[in-house]
Structure formats: structure tokens, C-alpha cells
Motif scaffolding. Structure first.
Motif, PDB file in Angstrom:
ATOM      1  N   ALA A 119       0.830  -1.207   0.000  1.00 57.24           N
ATOM      2  CA  ALA A 119       0.000   0.000   0.000  1.00 57.24           C
ATOM      3  C   ALA A 119       0.862   1.252   0.000  1.00 57.24           C
ATOM      4  N   GLU A 128      -2.341  -2.529  -9.575  1.00 60.34           N
ATOM      5  CA  GLU A 128      -3.580  -2.042  -8.987  1.00 60.34           C
ATOM      6  C   GLU A 128      -4.787  -2.853  -9.468  1.00 60.34           C
ATOM      7  N   ASN A 158      -7.377  -5.218  -7.135  1.00 58.27           N
ATOM      8  CA  ASN A 158      -8.832  -5.099  -7.167  1.00 58.27           C
ATOM      9  C   ASN A 158      -9.477  -6.409  -7.571  1.00 58.27           C
ATOM     10  N   PRO A 180      -5.549  -8.038   0.003  1.00 56.48           N
ATOM     11  CA  PRO A 180      -6.216  -6.944  -0.701  1.00 56.48           C
ATOM     12  C   PRO A 180      -7.010  -6.026   0.239  1.00 56.48           C
ATOM     13  N   THR A 181      -7.698  -6.614   1.223  1.00 57.73           N
ATOM     14  CA  THR A 181      -8.453  -5.801   2.178  1.00 57.73           C
ATOM     15  C   THR A 181      -7.530  -4.834   2.903  1.00 57.73           C
ATOM     16  N   ILE A 192      -6.232  -2.073   0.557  1.00 60.77           N
ATOM     17  CA  ILE A 192      -7.227  -1.041   0.247  1.00 60.77           C
ATOM     18  C   ILE A 192      -7.441  -0.129   1.460  1.00 60.77           C
ATOM     19  N   ARG A 250      -4.353   2.138   1.969  1.00 67.41           N
ATOM     20  CA  ARG A 250      -4.280   3.226   0.995  1.00 67.41           C
ATOM     21  C   ARG A 250      -5.268   4.324   1.346  1.00 67.41           C
TER      22      ARG A 250
END
Lengths: 424, 459
Positions: free
Chosen positions: A228, A245, A249, A291-292, A295, A298
């Protein structure tokens, strides 16, 4: 002129109809929300209704004569522990003839299958008990537990219930002798899994889940934060960053069972890691949690105002000093909140763990991340599949335990957010 | 012990490097030299220079030594060990040797097996000791090099920042590696599957009976791998789920966005989010505990025969799970419509309901469609609810009252229990996984595109 209606009249004439339409829409919306609430309430109420009885367990307390004829010190740990227990229990059952094999069997079956092992362990630990009389408190077997909790109705026809009239009469004699108690069921937490519902507990699953979550955290937290920070603060705007990116996602939306396939084929098939191990489970969950975390991190980094960065850079800090010394600490509450929510998701994840064999029947708690284990959700799955009636309430109870953990984790996350979040 | 010791050692090595170089830099400064980087950076640089390569060596070693030792054991076995080069027999012998090595002896093992087991143990401990030796030697070598290179002019801060930068790039690349891992694992096994079952049969076959005969002469079990019935089952469950979730979710979003009191909204949204946070295994149990019996007795009241594990029960529960998902997407999409459109509609005299149905909702449609598509991909990939509440037998039916099976159910049931990688049954699960991955990936990409495009339109 008279029959020509003005615009305002037209509008007013239609207004009733239009208002009715609006009310209809409102009503639909409200009923949709009510439907969702109703479902949630049904879910919780049905779980509590079927699960609350598993939080207590019927025990019987009685004097056991450790008969030296049945249990000899020389033959330990073998011996007729079940016979000794049955004979002692029969003392409380006047009119029951133990010389009849079928009756003796029935008397033995009142006690949980674990009772004889409990007595064995006691005697092995202290052989001087042989020949003495000790007071013992052990769980009763599942049908009697159900009977005591009202799960078996003595008024139904005899052939439709799991206990016949004679067995119920025996149990009533025990109740009359004041030997039956219904204490809190600590076994649910401190026992490992068992084939017998009255003995089955969540210890193995809790420890397995803890190991898996620890591994998951140790992998996904540093990797997620690193990725991140790179993407948010340092990555040049080029195709490579764009590719990463898009990748992240997409990974966030890949079905969980596909991660299970990945783990089965790569971690177990190619790397040769053991099946059913919390290490493999944790690695799989880490890939899903990353990924969680990325995100959330970020978003947290983005919310730190640029003035902080400009001030640090202006005073001569290098870009990395700026990020690690100033931006990251300010973003930490948001990052931790996102991480805890990600870990809570990982705690409830089941499908990928089934594929790597974490639904095995294991009767001892794991002693490390490499030994076979189950986790809370896979244990729920195993119990939900078990035909014994006692497991239905245990499944609900295990779900309540799992939901308890999830609520706690989310509450901590919300607390962190409200306590430390800064509005700029 | 043997697994944690290397990590302890390498952490100690890194710490030692940090301390030594930091102290050296401090004493340089005390001696009057003007340092380019502060002593902390000299220490950090040395520590990173030790930990990164040694960590890589350790991890690679641990992943590879199992396979290498296996090869060595197999190569050392006497020729009579294998009758032919059957992969199954080889893995059976290996497992036996491994359990012997672990001290679990069943019956009387042949002497050569016992010998191989002893050798396995010896090799394992030798590998452990060798690894520790390598860690110590490499750590000391790097440390000595870094210590020798230490000078006041050395740009230790730039050096360590370069290393940290590299680490961060690596972290981001893990996402790509995961995708590559997924694709290659699925592709690899799917190709093996397609070598046994032709592609056309898999894609267009109308029979799904993955029971492979165990004996050659077994009756009525040849195994059929046509995925159409499984696909139809998945679609039936998905349609049921969306029929529940889409209207409920959209109306709830409309109400919360336009009509609800602020206080009600603040109370209702988190409660809806709880529905999204409930683990799916809980929903699965809810389906078999409450919804399936309820639907069954309700159907019996209407004179309908509802299967105990009907697609309807699984679909309804899955729909409930998706409600908050759709609500939050639709709510965001409606909120993102510029205020001016809302004001304009109200100024022209429309009621709030009309402003919603005629202006705001149509303007938000692209975002809502994106959200619904993501919900579709969720429903297709959802596993636990259908594993617990839907059926196992693949039937070619569109009737939601019947029992159907789905792609995810088949993947899980085919892979639960002991699996060997040369069996079409196991490989079929990977082929299904491949299709699942491709379909959901396509839907996700489409959905993310739509949402992004739409967001930009109003920004």
C-alpha cells in the motif's frame, strides 16, 4: 373560461395520486429494510434458541467404589472401569438388576463414554485410589442430556423417542437421588472434538483458528502495508503500477474457494506442506486478507493531508523519512482498523480451509502451526454435518462463540477508529 | 525446534549486524569524522543487508528440501520396490516411508523400507544442520563485508532506502504472484484434466457423474464430466438469490437515501452491514436449520413438493446475504449523483418520490448495474451456503424447488477427503475452478469498468 382548468388545478388534482405513489415507494423501501431486519432477527433468535442449551451440560455426581476386583494395579491402565462405574451407579437405582446384560448396558449408557476414561486417568495418576470410594462428577450421555434439557418429551409414544420408559424411569430415580446437576458447560471451550456430543468441545478449533490467524497476520500485515505504501506514495504512474492495482482489485473479488484450489495445488501439491495445517490455512487466508489490508491502508494514507508531507519534505526529510516518520504513524489507526476487519473476515472464512483438509476429525488440540487442526468455522461445518442431535445445539453454540469473536473484533476496530481517528 | 531455530538465528544475525555497525559508526563520529549518514542508518543498512538474502535462502531451502530429499530417497530405493512406474504406487511407498520415519510403524515393514526411513531421518537432520551452518556462514560473511566497507563517506541512508524500496516493490508484486499462482495452478491441472476428458465433452456434456470406478469391472460408474447441469444449477441458485437481493437491496437503498430520517439511517445502515459480516458457514447452517424446513412446510401447505435441499432455500439465504452489498452500492451510486440534478427536479415541482424514480435513480443506473454485477459474481462464487444447503447430484432442471448442485459445491465435494492429483475426479474440480475463475473475473472486470467510468462522469 369556466371549464378551462388552470395549471394549478391540474397539479392539485394529480397531487393526490402522485403523493400516493410516493407513499407506495416509501412503503416498499421500509418493508425491504424490515425484511432484512426480520431475517437478521430470525437468524440470531434461532441460533440462540437452539444453541443456548449447549452452554450447560447435564452432569451426574455419585460415589464410585473403585472395585479392586475390577481394577488391578498391575494391569493399569487397563481394567474394568466401565463395570465399576455401572455397579456404583446402580447403587442409586433401587430395583435395577445388573446381572441382566441388557439392563447393565443401559446403566452404562447413562454415563458419557468419556466417564470411564476420566476414572482411568484418575486411577492411573493415583493408584492408591483402588479400593477406595471417591465422589465423581461426569457428564451424562447425549440422550439423557437432551431429556434433562427438555429435548425429549416423555409424553410422546415410546417408539418415537430415543429413550424408552425404563430408561426415563432410571433417570428420574437419579434425579430423585439428587445426583443430577446442570452446571455451565466448560467442556465446550476446554475439550477438543469428539464423536460424542456431550464431550465435544472447541479447544482444538480455537487453537487452530488462533494459529491460522497469527500466520495470516504475520504475512498479510507487513506485505499489505508495504504494498500500500509503495502504491500510494512511491509508485510512478506507469503501466506496471496500473497492472498491480488492477490485480489487487481483482484479487479482492476472486471467489474464496479458488484460493483454496491455489493452496491445495501450490502449497500442498508443489511445496509439499502438510495437509490440515494451520500454517497452510494461515497462508491461504493471508492471500485473501492482503487486498483488504492494502485497500484500507491506501485509504488511510490518502486521508493524511498533503501539508504534513510538504512540511516534512520542506525541513529536509527524504521521501521515505517523510512516510515512515510522519505519514504512516498518522495513518496507523485507520490501518489497524482495516486490518482487524480483514482478520475478522479471515476468521469466518471456511471454503478454502475445507479444500486444504482443515475439516479433519481431530481429537486433540494442535501443538503448533504444522500439526493437523480444525478452525472455528470448519468445526461448525463438521458439527453441522453430524447426525447426532446433540451436535445441532453444539453447532449453534459454536456459531454463537464465533459471532462473539467477530463482534468483539469489530467493536475493537470501531473503538480504535472513534478514539484515534483525526479529522483534518 | 528445527523450523524455528533458523529464523531465530537469522533475526539474531540481523540484530547483531545492526548493533555492530551502529556502534562502529558512533565511534567513528566520536573520533571526529563527519558521517554522511547517521549511525542508525549504518546499522539499519547492515541489518537489512543480512536479513534479506539470508531470509530468501532460508525460505527457498525450506520449500525445496522436502522435494530434494524425496528424490534422493526414491533414487536410493532398490529396484524391486516398484512394479512399473505407477505414480500412485510411488507416492504410496513414500507415504509409508515417511510414516515409518515419523515413528508410526504398522505391522512388519520390509527391511529396505526401514532402511529408507532411517535414511530419510538422517537426511532431514543433515539438511537442518546444513541450513543452520549456511545461515551462520552467510550472515557472518555479509556482516564482515559491511563492517569492512564502513566509512564516514558511505551513503548508508541511500543504501537502506534502496533496500526498503525494493522490499516494498516486492510486497506489491506478491499480488501479481498470487494471480500468476492461481492461473498457473488452475491451468496446469485443467490441462491434465483435458488430457483425460475431451474439451467438448466438458463444455457441452449434459451429464455430470464424477464417480470414477474404483475397480475395473465395477458396474454403472464410468464417470461423466459434462458441466452443463452444474452450470444450470449455479444459475438457478444465482437467479433466486438475485430475485431476493436486488429488489430488497434497491428499495432499501432508495428509502435510506431519500426518505429516511437521519437518525434512522445512522441506525439502520450498521445493522444492514452486520448481515454482510456474518460468516457464510453461519448462513449455511441457518438455511438448513430454519429456511429449508420453513419453505418445505410452506410448500406442503400449497401442495407443492419442495426438496429438502432445494435451490430455493440456498438461493433465498444467499439473497439475504447479498442485500447489504447491493444496498451500499446503490446508496453510494445515488449519493454520487450531483445535488444539482436533485435540486432541479424538485424545483420543477416533482415530489421527492418522482425525483428519485425519474431523475436520481436513472442517473445512478450505471453504478447500480456495476454493484449488481459484483453481486452476481459473489453469488456464483459463494460456497458454504450451497455446500450446506444445496444438493450434490447434478440434475438438468430449472425448477428452483428441486435439488440442484453448483460449481462450488462440486469443487468442494470432489476435493474433500483424500485427494490424489492423477485422478480425473480431482482434476475435474480444478477444471470447474478454472471456469469459475474465468467467469467471475470477466464479470468483475466488467463491473469495475462500469463503476469507474460512471464515477468519472460526475467528478
Amino acid at each position: 373560461m369556466e371549464n378551462q382548468t388552470s395549471t394549478i388545478q391540474l397539479v392539485q388534482a394529480s397531487l393526490v395520486r402522485r403523493k400516493r405513489k410516493e407513499r407506495f415507494l416509501k412503503g416498499l423501501g421500509l418493508s425491504a429494510i424490515c425484511f432484512a431486519f426480520l431475517m437478521l432477527a430470525t437468524l440470531v433468535i434461532s441460533l440462540v434458541a437452539s444453541g443456548h442449551s449447549a452452554f450447560v451440560q447435564t452432569h451426574v455426581t455419585f460415589e464410585v467404589f473403585v472395585d479392586p476386583d475390577e481394577i488391578r494395579e498391575k494391569r493399569l491402565p487397563r481394567g474394568g472401569f466401565d463395570d465399576a462405574l455401572a455397579a456404583s451407579l446402580a447403587e442409586y437405582l433401587p430395583g435395577v438388576d445388573l446381572s441382566d446384560r441388557a439392563t447393565k448396558k443401559q446403566v452404562e449408557k447413562i454415563l458419557s463414554n468419556g466417564a470411564q476414561f476420566h476414572l482411568r486417568d484418575l486411577v492411573v495418576a493415583d493408584p492408591s485410589l483402588i479400593g477406595q470410594t471417591i465422589e465423581l462428577t461426569v457428564p451424562v450421555s447425549d440422550p439423557y442430556d437432551q431429556l434433562n434439557k427438555g429435548g425429549i418429551d416423555p409424553d410422546t409414544p415410546e417408539e418415537n423417542r430415543r429413550l424408552n420408559d425404563k430408561q426415563i424411569a432410571m433417570f428420574n430415580q437419579l434425579v430423585a437421588a439428587d445426583t443430577i446437576s446442570k452446571p455451565l458447560n466448560w467442556g465446550l471451550i476446554i475439550n477438543a472434538d469428539s464423536r460424542f456430543p456431550e464431550l465435544a468441545g472447541l479447544k482444538g478449533a480455537l487453537i487452530g483458528s488462533a494459529w491460522a490467524l497469527l500466520v495470516c497476520f504475520l504475512i498479510s500485515f507487513p506485505l499489505g502495508i508495504g504494498a500500500a505504501i509503495y502504491l500510494e506514495e512511491f509508485a510512478p504512474k506507469n503501466r506496471f503500477s496500473n497492472l498491480i492495482e488492477v490485480n489487487i482489485n481483482n484479487l479482492a473479488a476472486v471467489p474464496s474457494v479458488v484460493f483454496g484450489l491455489l493452496a491445495l495445488s501450490v502449497f500442498i501439491g508443489w511445496f509439499g506442506l502438510p495437509r490440515s495445517a494451520p500454517l497452510v490455512g494461515g497462508m491461504t487466508l493471508a492471500l485473501m486478507t492482503m487486498p483488504t489490508i492494502i485497500i484500507a491502508t491506501r485509504a488511510a494514507l490518502k486521508s493524511v493531508p498533503p501539508s504534513i508531507r510538504e512540511a516534512a519534505l520542506g525541513l529536509g526529510a527524504s521521501p521515505q523519512q517523510t512516510v515512515f516518520g510522519h505519514v504512516l504513524p498518522l495513518a496507523m489507526p485507520g490501518i489497524l482498523t482495516g486490518t482487524i476487519i480483514g482478520l475478522a473476515q479471515a476468521l469466518g472464512e471456511t471454503a478454502p480451509l475445507l479444500l486444504i483438509g482443515m475439516n479433519a476429525f481431530i481429537t486433540s488440540a494442535p501443538d503448533g502451526p504444522l500439526s493437523s487442526a480444525t478452525t472455528l468455522p470448519t468445526q461448525i461445518f463438521i458439527w453441522a454435518d453430524s447426525p447426532e442431535r446433540g451436535f445441532a445445539s453444539r453447532t449453534s453454540a459454536a456459531i454463537l462463540v464465533l459471532l462473539g469473536f467477530l463482534i468483539t473484533m469489530n467493536a475493537v476496530a470501531i473503538f480504535l477508529r472513534s478514539k484515534f481517528e483525526r479529522k483534518w | 525446534m528445527l523450523t524455528t531455530l533458523p529464523f531465530v538465528l537469522l533475526l539474531m544475525g540481523a540484530l547483531l549486524a545492526y548493533v555492530i555497525n551502529r556502534r562502529a559508526a558512533v565511534s567513528l563520529r566520536a573520533g571526529g569524522a563527519a558521517l554522511h549518514s547517521s549511525p542508525g542508518y549504518h546499522g539499519l543498512f547492515a541489518g537489512l543487508a543480512v536479513i534479506i538474502p539470508v531470509m530468501v535462502i532460508t525460505l527457498l531451502w525450506m520449500f525445496l528440501d522436502g522435494a530434494v530429499i524425496e528424490r534422493m530417497i526414491l533414487a536410493g530405493l532398490p529396484a524391486q520396490a516398484f512394479d512399473g512406474d505407477d505414480a500412485g504406487a510411488v507416492s504410496l511407498i513414500l507415504t509409508e516411508i515417511q510414516s515409518l520415519a515419523g515413528g508410526r510403524v504398522f505391522g512388519e515393514p520390509e527391511p529396505w523400507k526401514q532402511e529408507a526411513a532411517d535414511r530419510l531421518n538422517a537426511l532431514h537432520s543433515a539438511s537442518g544442520i546444513l541450513l543452520i551452518a549456511v545461515i551462520v556462514v552467510v550472515s557472518i560473511a555479509i556482516l564482515a563485508l559491511r563492517r569492512a566497507r564502513l566509512s564516514p563517506e558511505m551513503r548508508a541512508r541511500q543504501g537502506s532506502e534502496r533496500l526498503i524500496h525494493g522490499l516494498m516493490v516486492f510486497c506489491s508484486v506478491v499480488a501479481i504472484l498470487t494471480t500468476i499462482g492461481i492461473v498457473s495452478a488452475l491451468l496446469f491441472e485443467t490441462i491434465k484434466f483435458l488430457n483425460k476428458v475431451p474439451l467438448t465433452e466438458f463444455l457441452f456434456g449434459l451429464n455430470w457423474e464424477p464417480q470414477i470406478p474404483i475397480r475395473e469391472d465395477q458396474v454403472a460408474a464410468s464417470g461423466a464430466f459434462g458441466w452443463i447441469p452444474v452450470l444450470i444449477g449455479t444459475l438457478v441458485v444465482t437467479v433466486v438469490a438475485l430475485t431476493v437481493a436486488v429488489p430488497t437491496g434497491l428499495f432499501a437503498a432508495v428509502y435510506l437515501n431519500e426518505f429516511a430520517h437521519q437518525k434512522f439511517r445512522a441506525f439502520a445502515k450498521p445493522i444492514l452491514e452486520i448481515l454482510a459480516g456474518v460468516p457464510t458457514v453461519v448462513y449455511g447452517f441457518f438455511a438448513i436449520l430454519v429456511i429449508a424446513p420453513a419453505l418445505r412446510s410452506f410448500g406442503a401447505g400449497l401442495g407443492l413438493d419442495v426438496a429438502p435441499n432445494s435451490a430455493l432455500a440456498a438461493g433465498v439465504v444467499m439473497g439475504v446475504m447479498l442485500i447489504p452489498f447491493i444496498t451500499s452500492f446503490a446508496d453510494d451510486a445515488i449519493s454520487a449523483v450531483p445535488q444539482s440534478l436533485r435540486d432541479g427536479a424538485l424545483a420543477l415541482g416533482s415530489t421527492r418520490g418522482e425525483a428519485m424514480t425519474n431523475v436520481l435513480f436513472p442517473a445512478a443506473i450505471p453504478g447500480i448495474v456495476g454493484g449488481v454485477l459484483l453481486a452476481v459474481s459473489r453469488a456464483i462464487g459463494e460456497t458454504m451456503i450451497v455446500v450446506m444447503a444445496a444438493g450434490l447430484i447434478a440434475r438438468l432442471t430449472l425448477n428452483p424447488l428441486d435439488s440442484v448442485t453448483t460449481v462450488t459445491v462440486q469443487i468442494v465435494t470432489l476435493l474433500i477427503g483424500d485427494t490424489s492429483f492423477d485422478n480425473p475426479k480431482t482434476l475435474a474440480a480444478f477444471a470447474l475452478g478454472m471456469m469459475l475463475f474465468l467467469v467471475t473475473l470477466g464479470i468483475n472486470i466488467l463491473a469495475i469498468r462500469i463503476v469507474h467510468k460512471y464515477r468519472e462522469a460526475y467528478d
